[in-house]
Motif scaffolding. Structure first.
Motif, PDB file in Angstrom:
ATOM      1  N   ALA A   1     -34.608  35.386 -84.575  1.00 13.13           N
ATOM      2  CA  ALA A   1     -34.797  33.981 -84.223  1.00 13.13           C
ATOM      3  C   ALA A   1     -36.258  33.594 -84.098  1.00 13.13           C
ATOM      4  O   ALA A   1     -36.663  32.511 -84.530  1.00 13.13           O
ATOM      5  CB  ALA A   1     -34.066  33.690 -82.910  1.00 13.13           C
TER       6      ALA A   1
ATOM      7  N   ASP B   1     -30.399  37.300 -91.766  1.00 17.57           N
ATOM      8  CA  ASP B   1     -29.420  37.247 -90.679  1.00 17.57           C
ATOM      9  C   ASP B   1     -28.972  35.796 -90.507  1.00 17.57           C
ATOM     10  O   ASP B   1     -29.317  34.929 -91.320  1.00 17.57           O
ATOM     11  CB  ASP B   1     -30.006  37.804 -89.381  1.00 17.57           C
ATOM     12  N   ARG B   2     -28.223  35.524 -89.467  1.00 25.30           N
ATOM     13  CA  ARG B   2     -27.694  34.171 -89.283  1.00 25.30           C
ATOM     14  C   ARG B   2     -28.814  33.152 -89.064  1.00 25.30           C
ATOM     15  O   ARG B   2     -28.666  31.979 -89.417  1.00 25.30           O
ATOM     16  CB  ARG B   2     -26.712  34.138 -88.123  1.00 25.30           C
ATOM     17  N   HIS B   3     -29.928  33.601 -88.488  1.00 26.02           N
ATOM     18  CA  HIS B   3     -31.040  32.685 -88.241  1.00 26.02           C
ATOM     19  C   HIS B   3     -31.694  32.258 -89.561  1.00 26.02           C
ATOM     20  O   HIS B   3     -31.956  31.069 -89.773  1.00 26.02           O
ATOM     21  CB  HIS B   3     -32.064  33.342 -87.324  1.00 26.02           C
ATOM     22  N   SER B   4     -31.954  33.216 -90.433  1.00 21.34           N
ATOM     23  CA  SER B   4     -32.563  32.882 -91.726  1.00 21.34           C
ATOM     24  C   SER B   4     -31.599  32.088 -92.592  1.00 21.34           C
ATOM     25  O   SER B   4     -32.003  31.173 -93.324  1.00 21.34           O
ATOM     26  CB  SER B   4     -33.017  34.150 -92.449  1.00 21.34           C
ATOM     27  N   GLN B   5     -30.312  32.398 -92.497  1.00 27.78           N
ATOM     28  CA  GLN B   5     -29.324  31.653 -93.279  1.00 27.78           C
ATOM     29  C   GLN B   5     -29.284  30.190 -92.860  1.00 27.78           C
ATOM     30  O   GLN B   5     -29.265  29.295 -93.709  1.00 27.78           O
ATOM     31  CB  GLN B   5     -27.942  32.302 -93.112  1.00 27.78           C
ATOM     32  N   ARG B   6     -29.287  29.932 -91.557  1.00 20.92           N
ATOM     33  CA  ARG B   6     -29.256  28.562 -91.064  1.00 20.92           C
ATOM     34  C   ARG B   6     -30.522  27.806 -91.453  1.00 20.92           C
ATOM     35  O   ARG B   6     -30.487  26.582 -91.653  1.00 20.92           O
ATOM     36  CB  ARG B   6     -29.093  28.560 -89.543  1.00 20.92           C
ATOM     37  N   ALA B   7     -31.637  28.523 -91.549  1.00 23.89           N
ATOM     38  CA  ALA B   7     -32.910  27.886 -91.899  1.00 23.89           C
ATOM     39  C   ALA B   7     -33.094  27.762 -93.409  1.00 23.89           C
ATOM     40  O   ALA B   7     -34.081  27.175 -93.866  1.00 23.89           O
ATOM     41  CB  ALA B   7     -34.069  28.692 -91.313  1.00 23.89           C
ATOM     42  N   GLY B   8     -32.169  28.318 -94.192  1.00 20.38           N
ATOM     43  CA  GLY B   8     -32.283  28.258 -95.642  1.00 20.38           C
ATOM     44  C   GLY B   8     -33.338  29.183 -96.212  1.00 20.38           C
ATOM     45  O   GLY B   8     -33.860  28.940 -97.305  1.00 20.38           O
TER      46      GLY B   8
ATOM     47  N   ARG C   1     -40.393  27.976 -89.626  1.00 23.36           N
ATOM     48  CA  ARG C   1     -39.970  26.575 -89.760  1.00 23.36           C
ATOM     49  C   ARG C   1     -40.993  25.621 -89.144  1.00 23.36           C
ATOM     50  O   ARG C   1     -41.202  24.513 -89.633  1.00 23.36           O
ATOM     51  CB  ARG C   1     -38.604  26.373 -89.108  1.00 23.36           C
TER      52      ARG C   1
END
Length: 310
Positions: free
Chosen positions: A225, A247-254, A232
């Motif tokens: 995170a 991970d889920r953080h990079s995925q959400r940030a594209g 970002r």
């Protein structure tokens, strides 16, 4: 016969055992390698811990390891580009599934590998440097290639003192870019010696980055995170980012996971052989002490690459 490190159940480093076994004979497009030095990567303890078991279960007994350098001892059918006695660099799971189960593990005195996973070792490249390149320095090269870094860029490298991050930083510098790297204060002198502007990670990271040149690209060798949020916050509009640990953080940030070009090992070895890329070595263990090597790797704080000597 040959000795190797094996594990018969997922777990911590203590599940590893030092055993004799038959490495087998090389098949079509394969070679038998006698190890001279083996590189340890964080993915090795993660493989043993079973962190990839849902997508790539290992058939037991498994053997860890991605990286090595050694001598070709035997050729399989249809091998035309390599010869017995030739020194090579090995990235044994390149272009395979995430871990390819227990196959192609390099924690062994001898192992069979596909010729797609080896390149010739230049005479000027030491066995320590050669073993330290896959898969971490190779990942660093691939991140820089994905970002198409040029002399016009100011690159932020998260985890710049680690094996992946330091490789990315050195290759970006070789292309003429400016590089800012996050690291603990104990590693700032090392980063300065490379030509990297060091910044300590933590609560004031974003403020510190905003005081520097505008950041056009970000290479994340850490994941999580904090690094995603910092990227970002400081990446200019139209800038590009890539991560070595999606991970889920990079995925959400594209932020995409690094893509590996087919010539990544060849290009990384070429850079190292001309002195544009140097691997910092932390400690060398005997192959029989792989348990201790993985314990050190798990701390995530070794000052450089961990090696195993057969």
């Amino acid at each position: 016969m040959s000795r190797q490190i094996v594990y018969r159940a997922y777990g911590g480093p203590d599940v590893l055992a030092w055993e004799e076994g038959d490495p087998g004979s090389p098949g079509n497009g394969q070679v038998l390698i006698r190890s001279e030095m083996i590189g340890v990567n964080p993915v090795d303890w993660k493989l043993v811990a079973g962190l990839f078991s849902r997508v790539d279960p290992a058939p037991f007994p498994g053997t860890p390891g991605w990286a090595a350098t050694g001598i070709v001892e035997a050729l399989g059918a249809e091998v035309l580009d390599f010869t017995v006695g030739q020194a090579v660099v090995v990235d044994s799971r390149a272009r395979l599934a995430v871990t390819f189960g227990s196959r192609a593990g390099t924690f062994a005195e001898r192992f069979v590998v596909d010729t797609r996973q080896i390149v010739p070792r230049p005479a000027q490249l030491s066995i320590e440097q050669a073993a330290g390149l896959p898969s971490s320095a190779v990942a660093g090269y691939s991140m820089i290639q994905n970002l198409a870094i040029t002399s016009k860029d100011t690159l932020l490298v998260h985890g710049a003192s680690g094996s992946v991050g330091s490789a990315a930083a050195q290759i970006a510098l070789e292309r003429g870019a400016s590089v800012i790297g996050t690291a603990s204060t104990s590693n700032h002198d090392y980063l300065r010696s490379l030509g990297v502007i060091p910044v300590v990670y933590g609560d004031h990271l974003v403020d510190a980055l905003r005081d520097l040149d505008p950041i056009t690209a970000s290479a994340d060798a850490v994941g999580g995170a904090e690094s995603v949020a910092a990227t970002r916050a400081v990446l200019i509009p139209g800038g590009h980012a890539v991560t070595a640990w999606g991970d889920r953080h990079s995925q959400r940030a594209g932020i995409p996971w690094v893509q590996h070009p087919h010539d990544e090992l060849h290009q990384t070895v070429a850079l190292a052989s001309k002195g544009a890329l140097t691997v910092r070595i932390a400690e060398t263990f005997a192959l029989s002490q792989a348990t201790d090597a993985l314990r050190l790797s798990q701390t995530r704080h070794p000052a450089g690459k961990i090696l195993l000597a057969p």
